[in-house]
Motif scaffolding. Structure first.
Motif, PDB file in Angstrom:
ATOM      1  N   ASP A 187      23.952 -37.485  98.390  1.00  0.00           N
ATOM      2  CA  ASP A 187      24.518 -36.954  97.161  1.00  0.00           C
ATOM      3  C   ASP A 187      23.556 -35.904  96.614  1.00  0.00           C
ATOM      4  O   ASP A 187      22.606 -35.513  97.291  1.00  0.00           O
ATOM      5  CB  ASP A 187      24.814 -38.070  96.149  1.00  0.00           C
ATOM      6  CG  ASP A 187      23.562 -38.849  95.749  1.00  0.00           C
ATOM      7  OD1 ASP A 187      23.705 -40.037  95.489  1.00  0.00           O
ATOM      8  OD2 ASP A 187      22.452 -38.259  95.681  1.00  0.00           O
ATOM      9  N   LYS A 188      23.793 -35.440  95.434  1.00  0.00           N
ATOM     10  CA  LYS A 188      22.972 -34.365  94.892  1.00  0.00           C
ATOM     11  C   LYS A 188      21.640 -34.848  94.343  1.00  0.00           C
ATOM     12  O   LYS A 188      20.852 -34.071  93.854  1.00  0.00           O
ATOM     13  CB  LYS A 188      23.741 -33.642  93.783  1.00  0.00           C
ATOM     14  CG  LYS A 188      24.999 -32.918  94.271  1.00  0.00           C
ATOM     15  CD  LYS A 188      24.657 -31.790  95.212  1.00  0.00           C
ATOM     16  CE  LYS A 188      25.883 -31.026  95.609  1.00  0.00           C
ATOM     17  NZ  LYS A 188      25.602 -29.965  96.589  1.00  0.00           N
ATOM     18  N   SER A 194      24.407 -42.995  98.533  1.00  0.00           N
ATOM     19  CA  SER A 194      25.817 -43.230  98.323  1.00  0.00           C
ATOM     20  C   SER A 194      26.271 -44.466  99.087  1.00  0.00           C
ATOM     21  O   SER A 194      26.152 -44.531 100.300  1.00  0.00           O
ATOM     22  CB  SER A 194      26.624 -42.020  98.797  1.00  0.00           C
ATOM     23  OG  SER A 194      27.999 -42.296  98.729  1.00  0.00           O
ATOM     24  N   GLN A 213      30.549 -45.074  93.192  1.00  0.00           N
ATOM     25  CA  GLN A 213      30.787 -43.815  92.490  1.00  0.00           C
ATOM     26  C   GLN A 213      32.201 -43.796  91.913  1.00  0.00           C
ATOM     27  O   GLN A 213      33.078 -44.544  92.355  1.00  0.00           O
ATOM     28  CB  GLN A 213      30.649 -42.644  93.470  1.00  0.00           C
ATOM     29  CG  GLN A 213      29.368 -42.638  94.274  1.00  0.00           C
ATOM     30  CD  GLN A 213      28.195 -42.109  93.498  1.00  0.00           C
ATOM     31  OE1 GLN A 213      28.353 -41.623  92.385  1.00  0.00           O
ATOM     32  NE2 GLN A 213      27.016 -42.183  94.066  1.00  0.00           N
ATOM     33  N   GLN A 254      34.763 -35.747  95.597  1.00  0.00           N
ATOM     34  CA  GLN A 254      33.929 -35.167  94.550  1.00  0.00           C
ATOM     35  C   GLN A 254      33.720 -36.228  93.472  1.00  0.00           C
ATOM     36  O   GLN A 254      34.686 -36.815  92.987  1.00  0.00           O
ATOM     37  CB  GLN A 254      34.605 -33.940  93.946  1.00  0.00           C
ATOM     38  CG  GLN A 254      34.831 -32.797  94.919  1.00  0.00           C
ATOM     39  CD  GLN A 254      33.554 -32.061  95.256  1.00  0.00           C
ATOM     40  OE1 GLN A 254      32.594 -32.088  94.489  1.00  0.00           O
ATOM     41  NE2 GLN A 254      33.533 -31.398  96.396  1.00  0.00           N
ATOM     42  N   THR A 255      32.471 -36.465  93.094  1.00  0.00           N
ATOM     43  CA  THR A 255      32.179 -37.511  92.122  1.00  0.00           C
ATOM     44  C   THR A 255      32.042 -36.931  90.720  1.00  0.00           C
ATOM     45  O   THR A 255      31.949 -35.715  90.527  1.00  0.00           O
ATOM     46  CB  THR A 255      30.879 -38.246  92.483  1.00  0.00           C
ATOM     47  OG1 THR A 255      29.770 -37.368  92.258  1.00  0.00           O
ATOM     48  CG2 THR A 255      30.879 -38.699  93.934  1.00  0.00           C
ATOM     49  N   ASN A 257      29.571 -36.885  88.776  1.00  0.00           N
ATOM     50  CA  ASN A 257      28.300 -36.186  88.498  1.00  0.00           C
ATOM     51  C   ASN A 257      28.023 -35.061  89.496  1.00  0.00           C
ATOM     52  O   ASN A 257      26.882 -34.680  89.709  1.00  0.00           O
ATOM     53  CB  ASN A 257      27.135 -37.173  88.461  1.00  0.00           C
ATOM     54  CG  ASN A 257      27.001 -37.967  89.737  1.00  0.00           C
ATOM     55  OD1 ASN A 257      27.819 -37.825  90.645  1.00  0.00           O
ATOM     56  ND2 ASN A 257      25.984 -38.806  89.814  1.00  0.00           N
ATOM     57  N   GLN A 259      28.547 -34.782  92.825  1.00  0.00           N
ATOM     58  CA  GLN A 259      28.205 -35.068  94.213  1.00  0.00           C
ATOM     59  C   GLN A 259      29.403 -34.801  95.121  1.00  0.00           C
ATOM     60  O   GLN A 259      30.552 -34.853  94.701  1.00  0.00           O
ATOM     61  CB  GLN A 259      27.771 -36.516  94.360  1.00  0.00           C
ATOM     62  CG  GLN A 259      26.585 -36.906  93.492  1.00  0.00           C
ATOM     63  CD  GLN A 259      26.424 -38.404  93.414  1.00  0.00           C
ATOM     64  OE1 GLN A 259      27.137 -39.150  94.064  1.00  0.00           O
ATOM     65  NE2 GLN A 259      25.493 -38.846  92.603  1.00  0.00           N
ATOM     66  N   THR A 260      29.123 -34.527  96.388  1.00  0.00           N
ATOM     67  CA  THR A 260      30.161 -34.385  97.396  1.00  0.00           C
ATOM     68  C   THR A 260      29.858 -35.335  98.540  1.00  0.00           C
ATOM     69  O   THR A 260      28.743 -35.349  99.058  1.00  0.00           O
ATOM     70  CB  THR A 260      30.234 -32.951  97.932  1.00  0.00           C
ATOM     71  OG1 THR A 260      30.448 -32.052  96.837  1.00  0.00           O
ATOM     72  CG2 THR A 260      31.374 -32.808  98.924  1.00  0.00           C
ATOM     73  N   ILE A 261      30.844 -36.128  98.920  1.00  0.00           N
ATOM     74  CA  ILE A 261      30.689 -37.095 100.013  1.00  0.00           C
ATOM     75  C   ILE A 261      31.755 -36.800 101.058  1.00  0.00           C
ATOM     76  O   ILE A 261      32.932 -36.632 100.716  1.00  0.00           O
ATOM     77  CB  ILE A 261      30.822 -38.540  99.504  1.00  0.00           C
ATOM     78  CG1 ILE A 261      29.726 -38.836  98.482  1.00  0.00           C
ATOM     79  CG2 ILE A 261      30.763 -39.547 100.645  1.00  0.00           C
ATOM     80  CD1 ILE A 261      29.902 -40.162  97.753  1.00  0.00           C
TER      81      ILE A 261
END
Length: 268
Positions: A187-188, A194, A213, A254-255, A257, A259-261
């Motif tokens: 994540d970022k 994650s 998440q 896309q979360t 906060n 983040q991209t998973i």
């Protein structure tokens, strides 16, 4: 899923030299010489691409996102061959040297051996393609699968441009090939932070996303990179995923906060 940024896929000589520091998301590697090259050419992200079909490659393949000059960065990376095994223009969503190959018939195109580091099958036409494109890895992607199409699907790895190999296989017309998606366990904020999984996977109609998440957007793409679903609703995702054909897809989450998973998703 492709942005204005440029992408290079980099394969390290060793996972122990030039990788990333755990628990840190940045544009830095653990090797000072490689790190200097990355910083000189505007690297904004340097992350591990997981789930390559060759186990020994996992931890060695990196996605480099940068804003500098691509040809100059490629030249610098490939010249640093004590640490870098190979660097080439890549795609963030899939591996540049691997494909899924689903045979049209289970008896035609099965591997029977290896010669001069090139896979040999029971089909001469396929053998000619494999020799031209240096296919050195060819194994069942889903050993023991009950589903017929999954049982006829192989992982394939070449020392070549896999887009050219994909075209050659499609023109030969004994199989259907697709790019193999990469998975980013990040994540970022932190690597390996994650806790996100999908079940059942493979799925038939619906699937559950088990995660620590919360998600603001769900997107699904096929292995050619074509986006099929883009929604902020899990219900809409389920309804549209139910209509998809059997196959392998890339799910982008896309979360809340930022983040991209990325997750690999298989539909029976």
């Amino acid at each position: 899923m492709v942005s204005a940024q440029n992408y290079i896929e980099l394969r390290l000589v060793s996972a122990d030299v030039g990788g990333v520091q755990e628990q840190i998301i940045n544009s830095h590697s653990t090797d000072s010489g490689l790190d200097a090259i990355l910083q000189n050419y505007g690297t904004t992200s340097y992350v591990i691409k997981w789930e390559h079909p060759i186990p020994s490659f996992n931890g060695r393949i990196m996605n480099v996102e940068f804003s500098g000059n691509a040809s100059q960065l490629l030249t610098a990376l490939n010249a640093y061959n004590s640490v870098v095994d190979r660097a080439l223009i890549g795609h963030p969503g899939y591996f540049s040297d691997a494909l899924y190959n689903e045979l049209n018939k289970p008896q035609i195109g099965i591997p029977v051996g290896i010669e001069n580091n090139v896979i040999v099958t029971n089909d001469e036409g396929l053998n000619a393609i494999f020799e031209t494109y240096n296919v050195y890895f060819y194994e069942r992607a889903f050993p023991g699968a009950v589903n017929e199409s999954l049982a006829r699907t192989y992982h394939l790895v070449c020392d070549c441009d896999n887009a050219l190999l994909k075209t050659a296989l499609e023109n030969y017309n004994i199989s259907v090939s697709n790019y193999m998606p990469a998975y980013y366990n990040l994540d970022k904020v932190q690597f390996n932070a994650s806790q996100t999984s999908i079940y059942p996977n493979p799925f038939t109609t619906h699937f559950t996303i088990d995660s620590n998440q919360k998600f603001t957007r769900y997107a699904m793409s096929d292995l050619s990179g074509k986006q099929l679903v883009n929604t902020d609703s899990k219900m809409t995702l389920d309804n549209q995923a139910e209509q998809l054909h059997s196959g392998i897809y890339l799910l982008e989450l896309q979360t809340t906060n930022g983040q991209t998973i990325y997750l690999k998703l298989i539909k029976r």
